[in-house]
Design a protein around this motif. Structure first.
Motif, mmCIF file in Angstrom:
data_model
loop_
_atom_site.group_PDB
_atom_site.id
_atom_site.type_symbol
_atom_site.label_atom_id
_atom_site.label_comp_id
_atom_site.label_asym_id
_atom_site.label_seq_id
_atom_site.Cartn_x
_atom_site.Cartn_y
_atom_site.Cartn_z
ATOM 1 N N PRO A 291 0.805 -1.230 0.000
ATOM 2 C CA PRO A 291 0.000 0.000 0.000
ATOM 3 C C PRO A 291 0.835 1.276 0.000
ATOM 4 C CG PRO A 291 -0.088 -1.081 2.149
ATOM 5 C CD PRO A 291 0.580 -2.041 1.222
ATOM 6 N N ARG A 292 2.129 1.180 0.296
ATOM 7 C CA ARG A 292 2.970 2.380 0.241
ATOM 8 C C ARG A 292 3.163 2.862 -1.197
ATOM 9 N NH1 ARG A 292 8.397 0.708 2.918
ATOM 10 N NH2 ARG A 292 7.974 -1.090 1.553
ATOM 11 N N PHE A 293 3.074 1.930 -2.147
ATOM 12 C CA PHE A 293 3.169 2.290 -3.561
ATOM 13 C C PHE A 293 1.759 2.603 -4.050
ATOM 14 C CE2 PHE A 293 6.998 -0.069 -2.755
ATOM 15 C CZ PHE A 293 7.962 0.535 -3.558
ATOM 16 N N THR A 294 1.502 3.875 -4.257
ATOM 17 C CA THR A 294 0.130 4.326 -4.486
ATOM 18 C C THR A 294 -0.122 4.687 -5.948
ATOM 19 O OG1 THR A 294 0.541 6.691 -4.173
ATOM 20 C CG2 THR A 294 0.258 5.340 -2.178
ATOM 21 N N ARG A 295 -1.376 4.996 -6.238
ATOM 22 C CA ARG A 295 -1.775 5.455 -7.571
ATOM 23 C C ARG A 295 -1.892 6.976 -7.613
ATOM 24 N NH1 ARG A 295 -6.811 1.699 -9.203
ATOM 25 N NH2 ARG A 295 -6.468 2.695 -11.216
ATOM 26 N N TYR B 274 3.443 5.256 -7.443
ATOM 27 C CA TYR B 274 4.202 6.367 -6.869
ATOM 28 C C TYR B 274 4.509 6.048 -5.410
ATOM 29 C CZ TYR B 274 5.057 11.003 -4.838
ATOM 30 O OH TYR B 274 5.594 12.059 -4.156
ATOM 31 N N ILE B 275 5.753 6.267 -5.015
ATOM 32 C CA ILE B 275 6.139 5.981 -3.630
ATOM 33 C C ILE B 275 6.395 7.293 -2.894
ATOM 34 C CG2 ILE B 275 8.558 5.616 -4.348
ATOM 35 C CD1 ILE B 275 6.793 3.852 -1.418
ATOM 36 N N GLY B 276 5.684 7.499 -1.787
ATOM 37 C CA GLY B 276 5.789 8.738 -1.018
ATOM 38 C C GLY B 276 6.796 8.680 0.109
ATOM 39 N N GLU B 277 7.546 7.586 0.187
ATOM 40 C CA GLU B 277 8.600 7.443 1.198
ATOM 41 C C GLU B 277 9.657 6.503 0.631
ATOM 42 O OE1 GLU B 277 7.356 4.213 4.285
ATOM 43 O OE2 GLU B 277 5.513 5.311 3.746
ATOM 44 N N ASP B 278 10.844 6.529 1.214
ATOM 45 C CA ASP B 278 11.886 5.613 0.753
ATOM 46 C C ASP B 278 11.414 4.171 0.921
ATOM 47 O OD1 ASP B 278 13.339 7.879 0.395
ATOM 48 O OD2 ASP B 278 14.868 7.452 1.904
#
Length: 406
Positions: A62-66, A298-302
């Motif tokens: 879930p960290r890799f979002t749309r 899209y990843i919002g964190e490392d």
């Protein structure tokens, strides 16, 4: 492990020498560079994943979002909107968390096995009619234009309660919103606006004159529960179903038949044993080397993938097709095994955003194959397989035509 960088970055999507064969780079990337820097049609950079385990990991995380409209997300195409994945209407559907699950629960009720069983006879009738028309016109014929393209738009319009007279509009809007290169930004924007205006009016009409279709069901559920989906979400749901349910299935029908006819032994095996239809459909989905763009995230964190740390703000492209040819996940991955079982391919994605309409797509593909095998056991390609041409610029990938004779 390092990402490929600088002058080594590949242009993406990666071209292939023939329409049905995978790019040679897939195997090299899986072995040597599973997290590769690529240049998108927009000129922006992204990280490409080609291994089965890595693609499944990212699609399930879930960290890799749309959220591809983030300020630092890569644009897919060289347009104001950045492509269909970045489109504001498409992203009106909640993309994560409980809100996404709320939307998914509301829509998924329509895609049950029982509902697919109820739709199947109608899909069979339409398939028979389209084949009758193709036979009347004689051969050679373009199977894509005669059958693969009109059938799914008929099914989706039926699902949304759209009248027959408006199906050509839906086919045009679908093509325009999914093409990365063929249309100008003005044409794309116009198509998006026309579709939104049409659906808004269609939803209003369904409120006063409901029928047995998905939109009426969603509206009825919302009224009964005092909530449900907003009008904007309903319009976006219509767009999502059109894009996912028409163009992708239309192109997959054409590719599936072409793959089966490219090696005559495959078609003859199915003619002799039609019990293989279901597993053959799954194998065609796995074996498809021309799926289009893949799935961006899209990843919002490392985050770490395959030993590589992806920094916050990275756009990742998951190539499900390359993953489906991973020999570490599938024995004989480069061979088309019509009886392959199990077949845990990733053609419909994985995780919370796996394709909502996959049961419908499977039903259409199975029906088409069953009817073609029964009606046209002598079907064959009217050109050499290596002369088939890819449909360029389309997000979902396909063949420009599928010439056949019988």
């Amino acid at each position: 492990m390092e990402q490929s960088d600088g002058p080594q970055a590949l242009n993406y999507p990666i071209p292939s020498t023939t329409a049905l064969e995978p790019p040679a780079e897939w195997a090299r990337l899986r072995q040597q560079c599973p997290v590769a820097t690529v240049t998108l049609p927009s000129g922006d950079s992204a990280s490409l994943l080609t291994r089965y385990d890595d693609v499944k990991q990212v699609l399930s995380d879930p960290r890799f979002t749309r959220l591809l409209n983030a300020d630092d997300a890569a644009r897919i195409s060289d347009s104001d909107s950045g492509g269909v994945f970045n489109d504001s209407l498409a992203t009106a559907i909640p993309q994560a968390g409980e809100e996404h699950q709320r939307w998914r629960r509301a829509v998924v009720k329509w895609f049950t096995a029982k509902r697919m069983g109820a739709l199947r006879p109608g899909i069979e009738v339409m398939t028979e009619q389209l084949i009758d028309d193709m036979l009347d016109r004689g051969h050679p014929a373009d199977l894509k234009a005669a059958l693969a393209f009109p059938l799914p738009v008929w099914v989706i319009c039926d699902l949304l309660g759209v009248p027959d007279s408006d199906r050509d509009k839906f086919a045009y809007w679908s093509d325009t919103m999914l093409n990365l290169t063929r249309y100008t930004q003005e044409e794309v924007t116009a198509a998006q606006t026309e579709f939104a205006d049409y659906m808004s009016g269609h939803i209003a009409a369904k409120r006063t004159r409901p029928s047995d279709d998905l939109l009426s069901s969603l509206l009825d559920s919302a009224d009964a529960q005092g909530g449900g989906l907003s009008d904007r979400e309903l319009v976006a749901t219509g767009q999502a179903l059109l894009i996912a349910g028409h163009e992708t299935t239309a192109n997959m029908i054409g590719k599936m038949v072409a793959m089966l006819l490219a090696d005559r032994r495959r078609w003859e095996q199915l003619v002799q044993d039609r019990s293989l239809v279901r597993s053959a459909v799954e194998e065609a989905l796995r074996f498809d080397a021309n799926p289009g763009f893949g799935m961006p995230r899209y990843i919002g964190e490392d985050a770490e993938v395959a030993g590589t740390v992806l920094p916050r703000g990275t756009t990742v492209v998951c190539s499900m097709a390359a993953a489906n040819r991973d020999g570490n996940a599938f024995g004989g991955a480069d061979e088309m095994d019509l009886g392959r079982s199990p077949n845990a391919h990733l053609a419909f994605g994985a995780g919370a955003h796996s394709c909502l309409g996959q049961a419908l797509a499977r039903t259409e593909l199975q029906v088409v194959l069953e009817v073609l095998l029964r009606r046209l056991p002598s079907l064959e390609l009217a050109v050499a397989a290596e002369d088939l041409r890819r449909l360029e610029g389309l997000v979902v990938g396909g063949l420009s035509e599928v010439p056949v004779r019988w």
